[in-house]
Write a protein that holds these residues in place. Structure first.
Motif, PDB file in Angstrom:
ATOM      1  N   GLU A  62       0.748  -0.557  -0.197  1.00 52.42           N
ATOM      2  CA  GLU A  62      -0.329  -0.083  -0.301  1.00 52.42           C
ATOM      3  C   GLU A  62       1.225   0.746  -0.315  1.00 52.42           C
ATOM      4  O   GLU A  62       0.611   2.342  -0.537  1.00 52.42           O
ATOM      5  N   GLY A  63       2.029   1.094   0.630  1.00 51.52           N
ATOM      6  CA  GLY A  63       2.577   2.376   0.793  1.00 51.52           C
ATOM      7  C   GLY A  63       3.913   2.578  -0.297  1.00 51.52           C
ATOM      8  O   GLY A  63       4.629   3.372  -0.186  1.00 51.52           O
ATOM      9  N   GLY A  64       3.849   1.698  -1.112  1.00 45.98           N
ATOM     10  CA  GLY A  64       4.816   1.701  -2.159  1.00 45.98           C
ATOM     11  C   GLY A  64       5.382   0.207  -3.353  1.00 45.98           C
ATOM     12  O   GLY A  64       4.505  -0.624  -2.859  1.00 45.98           O
ATOM     13  N   TYR A  65       6.153   0.178  -4.154  1.00 39.95           N
ATOM     14  CA  TYR A  65       6.019  -0.330  -5.562  1.00 39.95           C
ATOM     15  C   TYR A  65       7.431  -0.606  -5.802  1.00 39.95           C
ATOM     16  O   TYR A  65       8.570   0.692  -5.329  1.00 39.95           O
ATOM     17  N   SER A  66       7.952  -1.550  -6.403  1.00 41.11           N
ATOM     18  CA  SER A  66       9.509  -1.803  -7.291  1.00 41.11           C
ATOM     19  C   SER A  66       9.225  -2.688  -7.987  1.00 41.11           C
ATOM     20  O   SER A  66       8.425  -3.751  -7.675  1.00 41.11           O
ATOM     21  N   ILE A  67       9.678  -1.722  -9.627  1.00 41.51           N
ATOM     22  CA  ILE A  67       9.180  -3.388  -9.916  1.00 41.51           C
ATOM     23  C   ILE A  67      10.417  -3.648 -11.110  1.00 41.51           C
ATOM     24  O   ILE A  67      11.717  -2.068 -11.311  1.00 41.51           O
ATOM     25  N   ARG A  68      11.458  -4.186 -11.880  1.00 44.92           N
ATOM     26  CA  ARG A  68      12.607  -4.527 -12.237  1.00 44.92           C
ATOM     27  C   ARG A  68      12.915  -5.152 -13.035  1.00 44.92           C
ATOM     28  O   ARG A  68      11.985  -6.304 -13.377  1.00 44.92           O
ATOM     29  N   SER A  69      13.642  -4.744 -14.310  1.00 37.33           N
ATOM     30  CA  SER A  69      14.251  -5.546 -15.225  1.00 37.33           C
ATOM     31  C   SER A  69      15.846  -5.705 -15.229  1.00 37.33           C
ATOM     32  O   SER A  69      16.675  -5.469 -14.244  1.00 37.33           O
ATOM     33  N   LEU A  70      15.985  -7.509 -14.952  1.00 33.01           N
ATOM     34  CA  LEU A  70      17.433  -7.652 -14.401  1.00 33.01           C
ATOM     35  C   LEU A  70      18.672  -7.938 -15.723  1.00 33.01           C
ATOM     36  O   LEU A  70      19.687  -7.854 -15.543  1.00 33.01           O
ATOM     37  N   GLY A  71      18.016  -7.438 -17.297  1.00 31.56           N
ATOM     38  CA  GLY A  71      18.986  -6.120 -18.162  1.00 31.56           C
ATOM     39  C   GLY A  71      19.405  -7.571 -18.763  1.00 31.56           C
ATOM     40  O   GLY A  71      19.205  -8.825 -18.413  1.00 31.56           O
TER      41      GLY A  71
ATOM     42  N   THR B  70      23.046  -6.291 -10.639  1.00 36.11           N
ATOM     43  CA  THR B  70      23.875  -5.642 -11.180  1.00 36.11           C
ATOM     44  C   THR B  70      23.465  -4.029 -11.999  1.00 36.11           C
ATOM     45  O   THR B  70      22.597  -3.805 -12.232  1.00 36.11           O
ATOM     46  N   ASP B  71      24.690  -3.978 -12.062  1.00 30.85           N
ATOM     47  CA  ASP B  71      24.245  -2.238 -12.989  1.00 30.85           C
ATOM     48  C   ASP B  71      23.993  -2.249 -13.813  1.00 30.85           C
ATOM     49  O   ASP B  71      23.811  -0.936 -14.512  1.00 30.85           O
ATOM     50  N   ASP B  72      23.476  -3.126 -14.288  1.00 33.99           N
ATOM     51  CA  ASP B  72      22.584  -3.414 -15.919  1.00 33.99           C
ATOM     52  C   ASP B  72      21.595  -3.658 -16.295  1.00 33.99           C
ATOM     53  O   ASP B  72      20.576  -3.437 -16.750  1.00 33.99           O
ATOM     54  N   ASP B  73      20.314  -3.036 -14.269  1.00 29.40           N
ATOM     55  CA  ASP B  73      19.304  -4.056 -13.599  1.00 29.40           C
ATOM     56  C   ASP B  73      18.639  -2.145 -14.308  1.00 29.40           C
ATOM     57  O   ASP B  73      19.015  -0.780 -14.394  1.00 29.40           O
ATOM     58  N   LEU B  74      16.693  -2.764 -14.913  1.00 27.50           N
ATOM     59  CA  LEU B  74      16.372  -1.059 -15.248  1.00 27.50           C
ATOM     60  C   LEU B  74      15.635  -1.668 -14.215  1.00 27.50           C
ATOM     61  O   LEU B  74      14.567  -2.559 -14.210  1.00 27.50           O
ATOM     62  N   HIS B  75      15.101  -0.377 -13.122  1.00 27.18           N
ATOM     63  CA  HIS B  75      13.981  -0.134 -12.814  1.00 27.18           C
ATOM     64  C   HIS B  75      13.544   1.065 -11.889  1.00 27.18           C
ATOM     65  O   HIS B  75      13.692   1.507 -11.923  1.00 27.18           O
ATOM     66  N   VAL B  76      12.109   0.494 -11.513  1.00 29.00           N
ATOM     67  CA  VAL B  76      11.293   2.461 -11.073  1.00 29.00           C
ATOM     68  C   VAL B  76      11.162   2.078  -9.138  1.00 29.00           C
ATOM     69  O   VAL B  76      10.614   0.521  -9.229  1.00 29.00           O
ATOM     70  N   GLU B  77      10.478   2.677  -9.097  1.00 28.55           N
ATOM     71  CA  GLU B  77      10.607   2.693  -7.320  1.00 28.55           C
ATOM     72  C   GLU B  77       9.301   3.381  -7.151  1.00 28.55           C
ATOM     73  O   GLU B  77       9.553   4.564  -7.734  1.00 28.55           O
ATOM     74  N   GLY B  78       8.583   3.807  -5.895  1.00 32.21           N
ATOM     75  CA  GLY B  78       7.582   4.482  -5.380  1.00 32.21           C
ATOM     76  C   GLY B  78       7.360   4.035  -4.573  1.00 32.21           C
ATOM     77  O   GLY B  78       7.713   4.044  -3.584  1.00 32.21           O
ATOM     78  N   GLY B  79       6.845   5.988  -3.585  1.00 34.44           N
ATOM     79  CA  GLY B  79       6.779   5.278  -2.484  1.00 34.44           C
ATOM     80  C   GLY B  79       7.713   5.114  -1.380  1.00 34.44           C
ATOM     81  O   GLY B  79       8.738   5.010  -1.705  1.00 34.44           O
ATOM     82  N   SER B  80       7.292   4.606  -0.557  1.00 33.96           N
ATOM     83  CA  SER B  80       8.465   3.832  -0.056  1.00 33.96           C
ATOM     84  C   SER B  80       8.376   2.476  -0.423  1.00 33.96           C
ATOM     85  O   SER B  80       8.060   1.618  -0.002  1.00 33.96           O
TER      86      SER B  80
END
Length: 148
Positions: free
Chosen positions: A120-129, A136-146
């Motif tokens: 309810e407070g946040g999210y994380s979505i990741r591609s391992l690249g 690792t450095d090539d991961d692509l991700h977005v996060e929001g909230g906590s």
């Protein structure tokens, strides 16, 4: 011919020509140096081509992640919280109609599944690249909230 194919050919063909046609046979003075220079040029062009292909794949993933982030932020404005989800399928379902079009239920361009978590407070979505390894450095991700 598709646009990516045309782009690849515009890089590959000159490299192949340069690699195969050095301008001087190896048995003539300067021929071995010219052959080596042509091979190095072909190798550089091949590396540049792969960087361009990876950049295109990264752009696709960034577009997917940006769309998911916009959908999640809009959801949080409307519902005063993010949907609770432990997987991408749950997240897409929790977002309702907009979630069906995000494309997070499949794999990223490198064949790896997206990773999604949301509270309810946040999210994380990741591609391992491209390397397929988490954090690792090539991961692509977005996060929001906590982010969870």
């Amino acid at each position: 011919m598709t646009r990516p194919t045309a782009r690849i050919l515009s890089v590959v063909l000159p490299a192949a020509i340069a690699w195969g046609c050095s301008g001087a046979p190896d048995h003539l003075p300067g021929g071995a140096k010219a052959s080596e220079a042509a091979r190095a040029t072909g190798e550089q062009l091949g590396n540049a081509m792969m960087k361009g292909v990876n950049r295109g794949e990264e752009d696709k993933v960034r577009g997917t992640l940006d769309a998911a982030q916009r959908a999640l932020e809009q959801y949080s404005v409307d519902a005063s919280a993010y949907p609770v989800a432990g997987s991408c399928a749950e997240l897409m379902s929790g977002l309702g109609r907009p979630g069906r079009f995000l494309g997070l239920d499949g794999n990223d361009p490198w064949g790896n599944p997206f990773e999604c978590r949301s509270t309810e407070g946040g999210y994380s979505i990741r591609s391992l690249g491209p390397d397929g390894e988490a954090m690792t450095d090539d991961d692509l991700h977005v996060e929001g909230g906590s982010a969870p």
